[in-house]
Structure formats: C-alpha cells, structure tokens
Design a protein around this motif. Structure first.
Motif, PDB file in Angstrom:
ATOM      1  N   PRO A 199       0.802  -1.237   0.000  1.00 31.32           N
ATOM      2  CA  PRO A 199       0.000   0.000   0.000  1.00 31.32           C
ATOM      3  C   PRO A 199       0.823   1.270   0.000  1.00 31.32           C
ATOM      4  CG  PRO A 199      -0.902  -1.608   1.540  1.00 31.32           C
ATOM      5  CD  PRO A 199       0.401  -2.162   1.073  1.00 31.32           C
ATOM      6  N   VAL A 200       1.975   1.273   0.683  1.00 33.84           N
ATOM      7  CA  VAL A 200       2.765   2.495   0.717  1.00 33.84           C
ATOM      8  C   VAL A 200       3.316   2.835  -0.661  1.00 33.84           C
ATOM      9  CG1 VAL A 200       4.941   1.332   1.328  1.00 33.84           C
ATOM     10  CG2 VAL A 200       4.548   3.705   2.026  1.00 33.84           C
ATOM     11  N   VAL A 201       3.609   1.816  -1.483  1.00 36.02           N
ATOM     12  CA  VAL A 201       4.064   2.065  -2.847  1.00 36.02           C
ATOM     13  C   VAL A 201       2.924   2.651  -3.681  1.00 36.02           C
ATOM     14  CG1 VAL A 201       4.927   0.981  -4.954  1.00 36.02           C
ATOM     15  CG2 VAL A 201       5.821   0.272  -2.732  1.00 36.02           C
TER      16      VAL A 201
ATOM     17  N   LEU B 220      -5.388   4.789  -8.591  1.00 32.36           N
ATOM     18  CA  LEU B 220      -4.502   4.293  -7.542  1.00 32.36           C
ATOM     19  C   LEU B 220      -5.120   4.508  -6.163  1.00 32.36           C
ATOM     20  CD1 LEU B 220      -1.093   5.535  -8.978  1.00 32.36           C
ATOM     21  CD2 LEU B 220      -1.781   3.146  -8.687  1.00 32.36           C
ATOM     22  N   ALA B 221      -5.833   5.614  -5.990  1.00 32.03           N
ATOM     23  CA  ALA B 221      -6.509   5.847  -4.713  1.00 32.03           C
ATOM     24  C   ALA B 221      -7.577   4.785  -4.461  1.00 32.03           C
ATOM     25  CB  ALA B 221      -7.126   7.248  -4.702  1.00 32.03           C
ATOM     26  N   TRP B 222      -8.275   4.389  -5.519  1.00 29.60           N
ATOM     27  CA  TRP B 222      -9.280   3.318  -5.374  1.00 29.60           C
ATOM     28  C   TRP B 222      -8.613   1.993  -5.010  1.00 29.60           C
ATOM     29  CZ3 TRP B 222      -9.838  -1.015  -8.679  1.00 29.60           C
ATOM     30  CH2 TRP B 222     -10.954  -1.804  -8.396  1.00 29.60           C
ATOM     31  N   VAL B 223      -7.465   1.710  -5.638  1.00 26.22           N
ATOM     32  CA  VAL B 223      -6.724   0.492  -5.293  1.00 26.22           C
ATOM     33  C   VAL B 223      -6.329   0.511  -3.821  1.00 26.22           C
ATOM     34  CG1 VAL B 223      -4.596  -0.796  -5.689  1.00 26.22           C
ATOM     35  CG2 VAL B 223      -5.877   0.120  -7.638  1.00 26.22           C
ATOM     36  N   LEU B 224      -5.845   1.652  -3.353  1.00 28.76           N
ATOM     37  CA  LEU B 224      -5.440   1.764  -1.948  1.00 28.76           C
ATOM     38  C   LEU B 224      -6.623   1.536  -1.016  1.00 28.76           C
ATOM     39  CD1 LEU B 224      -3.066   2.454  -0.073  1.00 28.76           C
ATOM     40  CD2 LEU B 224      -3.847   4.831  -0.130  1.00 28.76           C
ATOM     41  N   THR B 225      -7.797   2.014  -1.399  1.00 29.42           N
ATOM     42  CA  THR B 225      -8.992   1.785  -0.582  1.00 29.42           C
ATOM     43  C   THR B 225      -9.306   0.299  -0.491  1.00 29.42           C
ATOM     44  OG1 THR B 225      -9.859   3.920  -1.302  1.00 29.42           O
ATOM     45  CG2 THR B 225     -11.416   2.412  -0.267  1.00 29.42           C
ATOM     46  N   SER B 226      -9.135  -0.427  -1.585  1.00 31.00           N
ATOM     47  CA  SER B 226      -9.358  -1.873  -1.556  1.00 31.00           C
ATOM     48  C   SER B 226      -8.364  -2.575  -0.645  1.00 31.00           C
ATOM     49  CB  SER B 226      -9.258  -2.454  -2.970  1.00 31.00           C
ATOM     50  OG  SER B 226     -10.235  -1.890  -3.816  1.00 31.00           O
TER      51      SER B 226
END
Length: 725
Positions: free
Chosen positions: A411-413, A541-547
C-alpha cells in the motif's frame, strides 16, 4: 349361506382401508412423538409416544451420536410385539409407547449432546411412512468433582469418536490403542525437494490411503506440497466408507515439495490421516505436526519442483505426468521483446506515454533531438526494468514468493505512486514548475524535455506498466523467474527494449521523425490536456489503496495530497521572491506529506467484501472438493491494481453471456484476489506457469486445467466452459 356371510364379512373388514385417504394420516411428528433426556453423562434415554392406530418397527430404529457425546453400543430397546409384515417379513413392532437407552460418554466439558434419531413406522390403514431422522439436542448433567462413573467401553467411545467412527470392537476384550500407539507417524527430508513420510500401523490396524491430507504450515518462502506418491495398497471392503485402498503394515510415502526458494531451513508438515482397528473401531481423523529440516536446493532443482503438476487433492494415487517443456532461451527473449512492444498499447502505460508525446512534439522532427529523446527514454526504461527484475529475483531468493506487479501489493508504494501522478498532473496543468534543484526532472518533462526528463519518463513508464500483463509476457516472465540470474536479467532487458522500441524507431528513422508535428502554441494546450490522464491514474490508484487498506487509508491519502499540493503551490509562489522563510515553510509542508504515507503503511488490511456477481472466493480446499465432485470451475486470478484484469472483466466476465454460460454448464466462478500478498494464490500462479495476474484456468472435474489467454475474448471463454467431448 355360510359362504355368502363370509364374503360379506370380508367386505366389511375391507371398507376402512378402501375408504382411507392419505390426507387423513397424521404428520409423522404427531404419529411418533420423540423426546430425549440424559440422567447421567453416560446414558441418554429416548422415548417415543405412538398415536393410536400406528406402530414402529424395532429394526428400523437407531441413534447416531454427534457433538458432545460418543456412543459405545447399539440402541437398547425392549422386546416388541411379533408381527408378520408384508414388506419386512417377521419383525417386532411397538405401539403406544416405547423407551430406549443409548449408552456412551459425554465429551469432556460438553454441556449438551446432539443426537440423530432414526425410525420408521406405519398406520394400521396400510400406509407406511418413509424412514425419518430427527435431530435432538439434550442437556447433559454437570460432571461431579470425582467425575461421572463410566465403564471402560464408554471411555473408549469418548476417546475415539461417535457413530460409525466410534463403533466398539466386536471383541470386548480387545481394547483399542490410543491413536499415537495405533498409528506411528514420522517424516524426514528424502531430498531437497521431497519429504519421506513413514506410517506404521500397529498389528491389527490399518490406514486409509484416500482419507489423508498434507500441507506445510506457514512456510515463509511460499513452499507447498504436491500429491503424495502412495505405493500400491490392499483393497478393503470397509463398512464405513465402502471399497478403500488401505495399508496394514508399515508404508513409506514420498511427498514432493514445491520449493519457494533454494535456502536450507526447517518446515513444519501438518499431516491429517485416518485409520481403523480390524473388526473394531474407526478412529476420527487425527492430525500430527512434524518439523523437518530441508537441505539447500540449487536453482535447477527449485525450477523443476515448480514444474511438477499441482495436486488436486492430497490423496491422489501416484501418477506420471511429463514435466513442462522449458522455453528455449532465445524464444524466451523474443517473447519478452514482443510482450514489451505490446505493452505500449496497454491502458496502464498510456498516461505516462502522454508525457513522452509532449517531448517528441517539442523536438519538431529535428533528427539529433529526436535521437537524444529516444536514447535517454530507453535508458530510463532499461534501468528501471533492470532494477525491478533484480529486486524481484533478490526478494524471491530471500524467501519471498513474488510475481510481476509485486510492488503494487504494498500500500505504501501505491500511495507514493499516487503522489507522483498527482504532482506530475499539477506540473502539466501549470500549477507548479519543478526547478533545477530537483534535478530538472519536472522542468524537463513539462518545458524543455531534457535528458533527465526523458530518463525519468522511461522509469515512470516501467513503474506503471507493472499492473499490466501483455500477451507473450507470461511465458517469458515465468522463464525468467526460474532461470539463472544472468539469463533472467536478459529477459527483463528484452522486455524493456520492447517497451522502448517505438520511440527508438522514431528517433533513428528520419522518415518517422519527419512526420512529427512542428512545435507551436498548440503544445501548451496539449500539455494541459495531457494532465488529465495523470489525474485519472491518481484516482485509480486511490481506489486500489482503498481496496487494500479501507476508507481510513483514503482519508490519509487525501490529507497527504492536500499537503503536497499546498506545499508545491506555495513553493511556486515564492520562486522569484526573496522570502527564505516562506520557501522553507513550503518545503516543510510538502515534506509533511510523508507522514500520511507512514499512517497508510501502519493500517491493517481492509476486510474482504462479499462478491455480488456470484463468484466464490478462491480456496485450494474448495477447488479440490469441487473438482472431485466433477464440477466445472472457472478460476479467475485478479487484482484491483491489474488494469488488464479490469479490462477483461468489463468486456467479457461481467456480461450476461458469461453468466449464462456458467449456468448452462453448471460451472462455478471462483475468484482469487491478489491485490494484497496471498501465498495460496502465488502458489496457484506458479503451479500454472504464471508470475502475475491475470490468470484464467478452467477445470472440468479432475482433468488438467485449461489456461486461457491473458487478454480474454468471449469466444475463448465460452468455448472453454463447454464440457470436453
């Protein structure tokens, strides 16, 4: 006269039966009312209250103990009334009321017992009920301080199970052994890629072949086991499971190991198996754990272990499957080159290519400038592919099972890459111009298109290309992850060369460079327009991080983007002003955006959401069960950061045609989510020669799976779902 009277009497006797309507039958629970109680922890009393005009068969009554209680004998019933039955012959029946006793032993600490009570009866009118089973829960009395007195047979039943798995030995003097003595189990390393299991049943006991499972517990490097290679056993007609292959004497079983790395180390094997006493009890499944020291394995042995066919169930009979034919190194390099070339057309790379389009347009077709752009962009691509390949190979050698796109599982990446895309979008929109103190990266990208900017664009293209898998890439990457380091790095460089090839052609083929448009005022509008694909990438990418980490991660990410935007805007406002403290404050604000990255890293994984499209979550055990049952299973290995996966879902998998094909073929749609690190999914990918997602495999029962192309078509999917001829 007597004959006439006799006939009339028969007619009168037959009237009730002839006039009887089955609708007049009582419900079975009213005709035969059942109640149960446990006066002690080793005795359950069961009573049937039978309605008038109804009766029960003695030989059709029984009890199977389940949770909380272990039966040690058959149900005890009193003698019944003798009856000649047209269906069963000479039988005994009960009327009015009958009481039975089920002896056994309560499980230690159990407060209730669950019993399955079966019975069958009839009405005098000549109508019989089908066999009926009633499940009841009985409260158990608390054990006294001294313990409830039970006989030895009851204690054996409590130790070894209930029902069919806890039937007493027919010879009361032949007491069963404890499981550890009845079945001795050992495991050692037979080779770097094989465990050697040894089962030693005690005399008078036997072991089932097909009621065993084996797995490695928490293997840090992602190692797993394949199907055990059982030797020939004895066919045995078993009263509990039918015809089974069993072993009455000591047996040694090789168990292949799929090595995640070649390092020596200890692994913990968990073995679950089941056996019986000859003419006696059957033990419930028992689980043992053994720690085994695996020796080091060279690269060739590790690669060979991964090429072995993946087990569909732990107890498969030995089978000979030829190993997959490895790719020729030259072919692997050509596939890598083709895959990198096609990667330019994948949606994940297009936002970054918009940056390169700006710099090419600025060159205006000047040959020397076009060559410079092409060479520095290619250098960035090759360096980034080299670094990415080296990192992946090094981490795998360190014991981490990784694949293509592994960095986006962190997630940090993902959050940091969102920062980069957002900042570049601000630069393209003219909000900020990065100066020379940042190595001219942003300035080169947005204004001059210098060497550093071209190099950075190439690096960024590789970073965002990793969520995509183009055709031909899968086989080449699978070869790279199993090949020696030098050859593996050659594959990664060939991928990079394929990605950079279109721009190299433009730079070194004057006819192509001459077709580029001349610089002009239109370029400022184009530059600002190209900012929006970068903003879109940041939103994705923000949506991916939310997942990956939930809504809290999105909140921290937005906070970080706000700090970053404010810091960059303030720094741009102070560019030509002599206010050092404001420039320092702007730097501190932008630097503060690092804090949300740390908060994102510290968040726990987001809770899994239930599928709304009928898909079931991937689990190796569930897949094995479905295949044993002869079902067709469509396995979809995907990730939220995989753009190719999402494109396939939109075009093919999320359609009425796909859902109709699943229903028509009775197929199960199983999905594995590799958004976060998941060793089970990584093992499945490796077993099918894939190093990343997407991966689509269709299984028809226990036949070998059919791997579908990376880029799906509706025809390919529907054809694969059809049962084989």
């Amino acid at each position: 006269m007597m004959r006439v009277l006799f006939a009339a009497a028969l007619a009168l006797c037959a009237l009730p039966a002839a006039a009887f309507d089955e609708a007049d039958l009582l419900p079975i629970d009213e005709a035969f009312q059942v109640e149960a109680r446990a006066p002690t922890r080793d005795r359950v009393e069961i009573a049937w209250t039978i309605a008038d005009g109804y009766y029960l068969y003695r030989h059709r009554m029984g009890v199977q103990a389940e949770d909380g209680f272990a039966a040690t004998a058959e149900l005890e019933l009193p003698a019944g009334h003798r009856h000649t039955d047209e269906f069963f012959g000479e039988v005994e029946t009960y009327r009015d009321r009958v009481e039975g006793v089920q002896r056994g032993a309560a499980t230690a600490g159990a407060a209730t017992a669950t019993l399955r009570i079966r019975y069958q009866g009839c009405a005098d009118a000549g109508v019989c009920y089908p066999p009926h089973t009633r499940t009841v829960r009985v409260a158990l009395p608390q054990a006294s301080a001294q313990g409830t007195p039970v006989d030895g047979r009851a204690a054996i039943g409590a130790l070894f199970g209930s029902g069919a798995a806890g039937t007493l030995a027919r010879d009361a003097g032949d007491q069963p052994l404890p499981p550890e003595r009845a079945f001795d189990f050992e495991a050692i390393a037979g080779s770097p890629t094989t465990l050697l299991l040894r089962f030693t049943p005690a005399p008078g006991y036997y072991l089932y072949r097909d009621r065993s499972e084996f797995r490695l517990v928490d293997a840090a490097d992602g190692s797993s086991v394949d199907a055990p290679r059982w030797p020939a056993g004895s066919e045995h007609e078993d009263e509990h499971f039918g015809t089974q292959v069993v072993y009455f004497e000591q047996v040694e079983v090789p168990l292949p190991v799929r090595r995640g790395s070649g390092d020596a180390g200890a692994v913990t094997l968990e073995a679950t198996f089941q056996g019986c006493q000859t003419d006696g009890i059957c033990y419930p499944p028992m689980t043992r754990r053994v720690e085994v020291d695996l020796p080091a394995a060279d690269a060739a042995a590790v690669a060979a272990s991964r090429e072995a066919p993946m087990a569909t169930r732990a107890a498969d009979a030995p089978r000979e499957t030829p190993p997959a034919r490895p790719l020729n190194p030259g072919l692997a390099l050509l596939l890598a080159l083709a895959g990198g070339l096609i990667l330019n057309l994948m949606p994940c790379v297009l936002p970054v290519l918009s940056l390169k389009a700006i710099s090419l347009a600025r060159s205006g077709g000047a040959p020397a400038e076009a060559r410079t752009h092409a060479l520095w962009y290619s250098a960035g691509v090759l360096v980034a592919f080299t670094a990415l390949g080296a990192a992946a190979l090094a981490l795998r050698e360190a014991g981490l099972a990784l694949g293509w796109g592994f960095q986006l599982q962190q997630p940090v990446v993902v959050a940091a890459l969102t920062y980069v895309m957002f900042a570049l979008g601000l630069a393209m929109s003219g909000v900020v111009v990065f100066g020379s103190r940042l190595a001219g990266v942003g300035d080169a990208l947005t204004r001059r298109g210098g060497r550093a900017g071209d190099f950075f664009t190439g690096v960024l293209a590789v970073v965002v290309a990793s969520p995509c898998t183009a055709p031909f890439m899968g086989a080449a990457l699978a070869f790279a992850f199993a090949a020696p380091v030098a050859l593996a790095m050659g594959v990664f460089l060939a991928l990079g060369l394929g990605l950079a090839l279109p721009f190299l052609l433009i730079g070194f083929v004057p006819a192509l460079a001459a077709r580029l448009p001349r610089p002009g005022a239109w370029m400022d509008t184009l530059k600002q327009l190209m900012a929006f694909p970068l903003y879109a990438t940041a939103a994705w990418l923000a949506w991916v991080l939310t997942s990956q980490r939930g809504a809290d991660a999105l909140a921290w990410l937005l906070t970080g983007l706000l700090l970053l935007a404010f810091g960059l805007w303030l720094a741009e406002r102070q560019r030509h002003r002599a206010t050092p403290w404001l420039r320092g404050f702007a730097f501190v604000v932008a630097l503060a955006a690092v804090w949300p990255l740390w908060r994102v890293h510290a968040l726990p994984p987001a809770a899994a959401t239930a599928a709304t499209d009928g898909a079931v979550a991937y689990a190796p055990e569930r897949l094995a069960t479905l295949r044993r049952d002869g079902r067709t299973v469509f396995v979809d290995m995907t990730a939220d950061w995989c753009v190719t996966c999402k494109a396939n879902e939109k075009r093919v998998l999320d359609t009425d045609a796909f859902r109709a094909a699943l229903a028509e073929n009775g197929a199960v749609y199983m999905r594995g989510d590799w958004t976060n690190v998941d060793p089970a999914i990584t093992a499945f990918l490796e077993a099918h020669g894939a190093v990343g997602v997407p991966l689509y495999v269709v299984f028809h029962g226990e036949a070998e799976g059919v791997v579908l192309p990376t880029v799906l078509t509706e025809a390919a999917v529907l054809g694969a779902l059809e049962p084989p001829p």
